[in-house]
Design a protein around this motif. Sequence first.
Motif, mmCIF file in Angstrom:
data_model
loop_
_atom_site.group_PDB
_atom_site.id
_atom_site.type_symbol
_atom_site.label_atom_id
_atom_site.label_comp_id
_atom_site.label_asym_id
_atom_site.label_seq_id
_atom_site.Cartn_x
_atom_site.Cartn_y
_atom_site.Cartn_z
ATOM 1 N N PRO A 1 112.368 88.831 20.748
ATOM 2 C CA PRO A 1 111.485 89.711 19.992
ATOM 3 C C PRO A 1 110.437 88.907 19.233
ATOM 4 O O PRO A 1 110.506 87.684 19.159
ATOM 5 N N VAL A 2 109.451 89.618 18.681
ATOM 6 C CA VAL A 2 108.422 88.971 17.875
ATOM 7 C C VAL A 2 109.090 88.245 16.705
ATOM 8 O O VAL A 2 110.018 88.767 16.075
ATOM 9 N N GLY B 1 106.218 94.072 14.261
ATOM 10 C CA GLY B 1 107.595 93.704 13.955
ATOM 11 C C GLY B 1 107.710 92.441 13.122
ATOM 12 O O GLY B 1 108.770 92.167 12.562
ATOM 13 N N ALA B 2 106.634 91.646 13.046
ATOM 14 C CA ALA B 2 106.665 90.439 12.208
ATOM 15 C C ALA B 2 106.645 90.825 10.734
ATOM 16 O O ALA B 2 105.908 91.722 10.329
ATOM 17 N N ARG C 1 108.974 77.703 18.495
ATOM 18 C CA ARG C 1 109.691 78.759 17.782
ATOM 19 C C ARG C 1 110.997 78.180 17.256
ATOM 20 O O ARG C 1 111.744 77.534 18.002
ATOM 21 N N LEU C 2 111.269 78.400 15.985
ATOM 22 C CA LEU C 2 112.505 77.916 15.359
ATOM 23 C C LEU C 2 113.467 79.072 15.160
ATOM 24 O O LEU C 2 113.130 80.081 14.526
ATOM 25 N N LYS C 3 114.652 78.904 15.701
ATOM 26 C CA LYS C 3 115.746 79.842 15.476
ATOM 27 C C LYS C 3 116.992 79.001 15.242
ATOM 28 O O LYS C 3 117.639 78.543 16.181
ATOM 29 N N ILE D 1 110.986 81.651 13.219
ATOM 30 C CA ILE D 1 109.654 81.231 12.775
ATOM 31 C C ILE D 1 108.887 80.738 13.995
ATOM 32 O O ILE D 1 109.364 79.862 14.721
ATOM 33 N N GLU D 2 107.734 81.299 14.212
ATOM 34 C CA GLU D 2 106.874 80.883 15.314
ATOM 35 C C GLU D 2 105.685 80.117 14.756
ATOM 36 O O GLU D 2 105.038 80.572 13.814
#
Length: 243
Positions: free
Chosen positions: A24-25, A154-155, A94-96, A73-74
């Motif tokens: 997802p975004v 969605g962000a 992108r950090l997850k 976080i993108e």
Amino acid sequence: MSRGWLRTAALAFLLAASCSDSSPVAATQIFVLVDLSKTWLNPGQQERNRNALTETMAGIVQAANDSSVDQPIEVQERAIGSGSLERLLLCHVRLKSTIAPIASSAPNEVNNTRKLASYLNGDSCNGKVLGLPPEQDTEISSALLSVGDWPGRGAKRRILLVLSDFLEETDAPSELPADMTGFEVLLIYRPVSADFAMPASMRIRMDEWRQLMTERHAKVEKVPDTALSRQLIADYLIKGIGK
């Protein structure tokens, strides 16, 4: 070929690229726009540019360690140069974060801030930018428009960090995004040599850019790049400047 056609084609490509990742975004989107003009990206400013980019990315990593900055976080680094609207991203990560040391299978995704720091300040991101040649045009409006076109529904936060002298050098300037509601913008500015002969010109130029974005409902702050530090960037991302 019209600029409208090019914009449509570029947006279609970006949408297709974003849809190829089923994630997802991101909750927090951070867009770093970097000036590639001869007045900003030139050999005489190499160390200053390196410091500005290093401190910016280090500030992003520092903020990413704070629980108040929602993940995923993108981070995207984008060019302000010739054909800003139609250009591919300079870099994208992108950090997850995950507790278990399991490598992510998603493209351009990292699972801890150590890997994020390595990517942002490595050859794939800042190193790539510093190795680029200066460009003739500086299409700032087009670069901003490319960010406005990026999917963001969605962000929770959409943040723009713009490093530039804010001289729009193009024969065909674009309109800014019609609505910048939800964008938090930090203008990190640097004077050009002509500004020292007319000190008010830099202030007038920055006030004009700030007004254009504020009229479109963005929240805008500005700071000279001589004051730039990783702590300033981290503070802005965590709590905002002037709040």
